[in-house]
Design a protein around this motif. Sequence first.
Motif, mmCIF file in Angstrom:
data_model
loop_
_atom_site.group_PDB
_atom_site.id
_atom_site.type_symbol
_atom_site.label_atom_id
_atom_site.label_comp_id
_atom_site.label_asym_id
_atom_site.label_seq_id
_atom_site.Cartn_x
_atom_site.Cartn_y
_atom_site.Cartn_z
ATOM 1 N N LEU A 35 -9.423 -8.663 5.674
ATOM 2 C CA LEU A 35 -9.013 -7.254 5.676
ATOM 3 C C LEU A 35 -9.758 -6.451 6.743
ATOM 4 O O LEU A 35 -10.983 -6.534 6.851
ATOM 5 C CB LEU A 35 -9.322 -6.658 4.289
ATOM 6 N N LEU A 36 -8.996 -5.672 7.483
ATOM 7 C CA LEU A 36 -9.566 -4.744 8.469
ATOM 8 C C LEU A 36 -9.278 -3.326 8.017
ATOM 9 O O LEU A 36 -8.120 -3.009 7.715
ATOM 10 C CB LEU A 36 -8.835 -4.896 9.788
ATOM 11 N N VAL A 37 -10.284 -2.476 7.976
ATOM 12 C CA VAL A 37 -10.081 -1.063 7.623
ATOM 13 C C VAL A 37 -10.341 -0.240 8.888
ATOM 14 O O VAL A 37 -11.447 -0.273 9.436
ATOM 15 C CB VAL A 37 -11.032 -0.627 6.485
ATOM 16 N N LEU A 38 -9.319 0.472 9.329
ATOM 17 C CA LEU A 38 -9.401 1.174 10.606
ATOM 18 C C LEU A 38 -9.301 2.683 10.432
ATOM 19 O O LEU A 38 -8.775 3.160 9.422
ATOM 20 C CB LEU A 38 -8.258 0.693 11.511
ATOM 21 N N VAL A 128 -15.111 -2.590 8.596
ATOM 22 C CA VAL A 128 -14.655 -1.194 8.516
ATOM 23 C C VAL A 128 -15.036 -0.538 9.837
ATOM 24 O O VAL A 128 -16.215 -0.562 10.226
ATOM 25 C CB VAL A 128 -15.339 -0.457 7.337
ATOM 26 N N VAL A 129 -14.050 -0.008 10.539
ATOM 27 C CA VAL A 129 -14.332 0.707 11.791
ATOM 28 C C VAL A 129 -14.171 2.198 11.518
ATOM 29 O O VAL A 129 -13.072 2.669 11.217
ATOM 30 C CB VAL A 129 -13.382 0.260 12.928
ATOM 31 N N HIS A 184 -19.849 -3.050 9.481
ATOM 32 C CA HIS A 184 -19.468 -1.648 9.689
ATOM 33 C C HIS A 184 -19.705 -1.266 11.138
ATOM 34 O O HIS A 184 -20.778 -1.558 11.686
ATOM 35 C CB HIS A 184 -20.297 -0.721 8.790
ATOM 36 N N VAL A 185 -18.731 -0.584 11.700
ATOM 37 C CA VAL A 185 -18.828 -0.137 13.094
ATOM 38 C C VAL A 185 -18.527 1.348 13.149
ATOM 39 O O VAL A 185 -17.628 1.836 12.447
ATOM 40 C CB VAL A 185 -17.797 -0.907 13.964
ATOM 41 N N LEU A 186 -19.266 2.072 13.985
ATOM 42 C CA LEU A 186 -18.915 3.460 14.305
ATOM 43 C C LEU A 186 -18.465 3.471 15.765
ATOM 44 O O LEU A 186 -19.234 3.081 16.651
ATOM 45 C CB LEU A 186 -20.131 4.371 14.112
ATOM 46 N N HIS A 187 -17.232 3.904 16.001
ATOM 47 C CA HIS A 187 -16.662 3.911 17.348
ATOM 48 C C HIS A 187 -16.530 5.357 17.805
ATOM 49 O O HIS A 187 -15.682 6.091 17.292
ATOM 50 C CB HIS A 187 -15.295 3.206 17.304
#
Length: 225
Positions: A35-38, A128-129, A184-187
């Motif tokens: 699962l990818l959460v965008l 999660v991005v 977790h990523v913050l873009h």
Amino acid sequence: MTNLNAKPRIQLAEQLAEATGEALRQDLARQERALLVLSGGSTPVPFFEALSRQALPWERVDVTLADERWVSESSEASNARLVRCHLLQGEAEVANFVSLTTDDETPEQGVEAVTRRIEALPWPACMVVLGMGGDGHTASLFPDNRELELGLTTDAPVLAVRTPSQPQARITLSADRLHQARRHVLHITGDDKRSVLARAMSGDDSRELPIRAFLSCPLAVYWAP
Ligand SMILES: O=C(O)[C@H](O)[C@@H](O)[C@H](O)[C@H](O)COP(=O)(O)O
């Protein structure tokens, strides 16, 4: 965006797409689905486009959103529309996209059905991005949400939010649900957001700057000027 910043932003998007592709490959080597959460907004467009070019077994990937405006998918403001136009293209078209809206008039009416859809996904998410606004909001956890305290503390996965600073009602995954990921990523891009992040890191109150609720996930920061 000035021309000067276009190149580093594209490079950042490509690096993030590679890291996301690698994370999906790793997880899919040991489980059937990932699962990818965008997030929506303007920042992720080049990332979505680069990600759609990653060679992956996309038919085993579920994609959903951290949050959504309560608008129809044909609206310019729809994050689902953004994902469909920029990510679910080419080979990535076969990914299973789970939207956060229903035909109900309000997010309060739709939240139960959306909760069932979200519960059925393969948690914890692969990644999660998150994005971030100039007011320190992330997903639809805004400093002026009427439901912010709930969004930061509930163990319900999804909530409807009303936000005086925003034109539309919204629906958002809760902080608890957004925490349920392996990565977790913050873009973010631009000097203004870098300053907001620096401010967030120098304090603790997530009600003032909701991004603070994710600083110790740990959170990988993808930033370009
Ligand atoms: O749908 C949205 O708008 C978001 O999920 C939101 O949390 C977004 O990530 C930030 O507002 C940053 O948006 P920008 O990338 O447009 O600055």
